[in-house]
Design a protein around this motif. Sequence first.
Motif, PDB file in Angstrom:
ATOM      1  N   LEU A 183     -10.805   9.599  -5.205  1.00  0.00           N
ATOM      2  CA  LEU A 183     -10.463   9.881  -3.940  1.00  0.00           C
ATOM      3  C   LEU A 183      -8.690  10.333  -4.505  1.00  0.00           C
ATOM      4  CD1 LEU A 183     -10.629  12.273  -1.701  1.00  0.00           C
ATOM      5  CD2 LEU A 183     -10.882  10.130  -0.079  1.00  0.00           C
ATOM      6  N   LEU A 184      -8.459  11.370  -4.433  1.00  0.00           N
ATOM      7  CA  LEU A 184      -7.025  11.891  -4.606  1.00  0.00           C
ATOM      8  C   LEU A 184      -5.862  12.070  -3.431  1.00  0.00           C
ATOM      9  CD1 LEU A 184      -7.277  13.963  -7.788  1.00  0.00           C
ATOM     10  CD2 LEU A 184      -6.993  11.637  -7.742  1.00  0.00           C
ATOM     11  N   ALA A 185      -4.944  11.956  -3.335  1.00  0.00           N
ATOM     12  CA  ALA A 185      -4.358  12.396  -2.189  1.00  0.00           C
ATOM     13  C   ALA A 185      -3.972  13.612  -2.242  1.00  0.00           C
ATOM     14  CB  ALA A 185      -2.795  11.258  -2.680  1.00  0.00           C
ATOM     15  N   PRO A 186      -4.016  14.193  -1.141  1.00  0.00           N
ATOM     16  CA  PRO A 186      -3.047  15.784  -0.594  1.00  0.00           C
ATOM     17  C   PRO A 186      -2.018  16.488  -1.813  1.00  0.00           C
ATOM     18  CG  PRO A 186      -3.325  14.594   1.126  1.00  0.00           C
ATOM     19  CD  PRO A 186      -3.839  13.798   0.629  1.00  0.00           C
ATOM     20  N   LEU A 191      -1.557  13.385  -9.674  1.00  0.00           N
ATOM     21  CA  LEU A 191      -1.512  12.868 -10.452  1.00  0.00           C
ATOM     22  C   LEU A 191      -0.573  13.478 -11.197  1.00  0.00           C
ATOM     23  CD1 LEU A 191      -5.232  14.398 -11.824  1.00  0.00           C
ATOM     24  CD2 LEU A 191      -4.385  11.977 -10.539  1.00  0.00           C
ATOM     25  N   TRP A 192       0.695  14.832 -11.518  1.00  0.00           N
ATOM     26  CA  TRP A 192       1.941  15.258 -11.966  1.00  0.00           C
ATOM     27  C   TRP A 192       2.547  14.653 -11.422  1.00  0.00           C
ATOM     28  CZ3 TRP A 192       0.490  20.696 -11.401  1.00  0.00           C
ATOM     29  CH2 TRP A 192      -0.720  21.150 -11.989  1.00  0.00           C
ATOM     30  N   GLN A 193       3.743  14.215 -12.435  1.00  0.00           N
ATOM     31  CA  GLN A 193       5.172  13.713 -11.471  1.00  0.00           C
ATOM     32  C   GLN A 193       5.174  14.205 -10.542  1.00  0.00           C
ATOM     33  OE1 GLN A 193       6.995  13.591 -15.295  1.00  0.00           O
ATOM     34  NE2 GLN A 193       8.440  15.323 -14.417  1.00  0.00           N
ATOM     35  N   LEU A 218       4.651   5.989   1.202  1.00  0.00           N
ATOM     36  CA  LEU A 218       6.286   6.274   0.735  1.00  0.00           C
ATOM     37  C   LEU A 218       5.929   6.982   2.299  1.00  0.00           C
ATOM     38  CD1 LEU A 218       7.288   6.917  -2.539  1.00  0.00           C
ATOM     39  CD2 LEU A 218       8.058   5.193  -1.273  1.00  0.00           C
ATOM     40  N   TRP A 219       5.496   7.451   2.322  1.00  0.00           N
ATOM     41  CA  TRP A 219       5.670   8.662   3.872  1.00  0.00           C
ATOM     42  C   TRP A 219       5.565   8.093   4.812  1.00  0.00           C
ATOM     43  CZ3 TRP A 219       6.528  14.215   3.544  1.00  0.00           C
ATOM     44  CH2 TRP A 219       6.119  14.631   1.989  1.00  0.00           C
ATOM     45  N   ASN A 232       5.372   8.670  -9.356  1.00  0.00           N
ATOM     46  CA  ASN A 232       4.164   9.367  -8.151  1.00  0.00           C
ATOM     47  C   ASN A 232       4.294   8.684  -6.832  1.00  0.00           C
ATOM     48  OD1 ASN A 232       2.126  10.220  -6.524  1.00  0.00           O
ATOM     49  ND2 ASN A 232       0.660   9.988  -8.965  1.00  0.00           N
ATOM     50  N   PRO A 233       4.708   9.611  -5.567  1.00  0.00           N
ATOM     51  CA  PRO A 233       4.551   8.312  -4.324  1.00  0.00           C
ATOM     52  C   PRO A 233       3.629   8.961  -4.168  1.00  0.00           C
ATOM     53  CG  PRO A 233       5.195  11.118  -4.154  1.00  0.00           C
ATOM     54  CD  PRO A 233       5.017  11.139  -5.493  1.00  0.00           C
ATOM     55  N   ASN A 234       2.496   9.024  -4.567  1.00  0.00           N
ATOM     56  CA  ASN A 234       1.400   8.918  -3.990  1.00  0.00           C
ATOM     57  C   ASN A 234       0.776   7.423  -5.098  1.00  0.00           C
ATOM     58  OD1 ASN A 234       0.474  10.207  -2.466  1.00  0.00           O
ATOM     59  ND2 ASN A 234       0.149  12.163  -4.560  1.00  0.00           N
ATOM     60  N   LEU A 235       1.627   7.395  -5.838  1.00  0.00           N
ATOM     61  CA  LEU A 235       0.905   6.034  -6.365  1.00  0.00           C
ATOM     62  C   LEU A 235       1.910   3.990  -6.281  1.00  0.00           C
ATOM     63  CD1 LEU A 235      -1.387   4.505  -8.733  1.00  0.00           C
ATOM     64  CD2 LEU A 235       0.137   5.606 -10.074  1.00  0.00           C
ATOM     65  N   ILE A 236       2.145   3.414  -5.630  1.00  0.00           N
ATOM     66  CA  ILE A 236       3.088   2.625  -5.076  1.00  0.00           C
ATOM     67  C   ILE A 236       2.279   1.428  -4.579  1.00  0.00           C
ATOM     68  CG2 ILE A 236       4.934   3.155  -4.188  1.00  0.00           C
ATOM     69  CD1 ILE A 236       3.846   2.522  -1.144  1.00  0.00           C
ATOM     70  N   HIS A 237       2.361  -0.067  -5.256  1.00  0.00           N
ATOM     71  CA  HIS A 237       1.401  -0.901  -5.173  1.00  0.00           C
ATOM     72  C   HIS A 237       1.961  -2.056  -4.379  1.00  0.00           C
ATOM     73  CE1 HIS A 237      -1.066   0.588  -8.376  1.00  0.00           C
ATOM     74  NE2 HIS A 237       0.229   0.903  -8.726  1.00  0.00           N
TER      75      HIS A 237
END
Length: 190
Positions: free
Chosen positions: A2-5, A84-86, A153-154, A176-181
């Motif tokens: 499931l990808l972030a919007p 997915l993209w930067q 991040l939001w 990628n702000p949708n990819l933090i750990h």
Amino acid sequence: MLLAPMRYKTYIWPYNPAVYAITYQRQVVSHKVPFGRYCMQDLGMDCRIIRGQGEFAGPDAYEEFKRLASVFYQDGPGLLIHPLWQISNAYFTSLKVEQEPLPDYVRYSFEFQERFDGGSEKLIDLTAPSLPAQAAAAAKPTREHTVTSGDTLWGIAKKYGTSLERLLQANPGIKNPNLIHPGDKVVIPA
């Protein structure tokens, strides 16, 4: 998976567009030289162009398209965040309805052009002493947030009363702000 919007400025797609294409181009010209030869010159990269197609379906499909169109009318560039993209600082350059809109179905296409920020940098006077500025920057306390499970991040930006744009400027390593750990350190801008 499931990808972030996908997001642009204040707009968040309710579901991601179905088709994406990204174009990278380099401008190269050839020059004729004597005796039937030529030479080529690389003029550098053009802006990336992001194109796509999507659809809104359901009872409020046309209303959703109008919300997207209202973002198109806003001036200036904004952050385009794709799952997915930067991240790109981009201009929303095209929005097109691909068929007669119905109250419950709208098919559309869009285009974004990436803004190149490197040309807008201020000139720096290298002859001026910079120690006081460095000392002031070093003395300014910085806050950090340690990412925990479920953080976005939001959400972090909202928690600290800042914008996502400022948070990303303070953390250039985040591509990628949708990819933090969990365990990542996020610098909070002052």
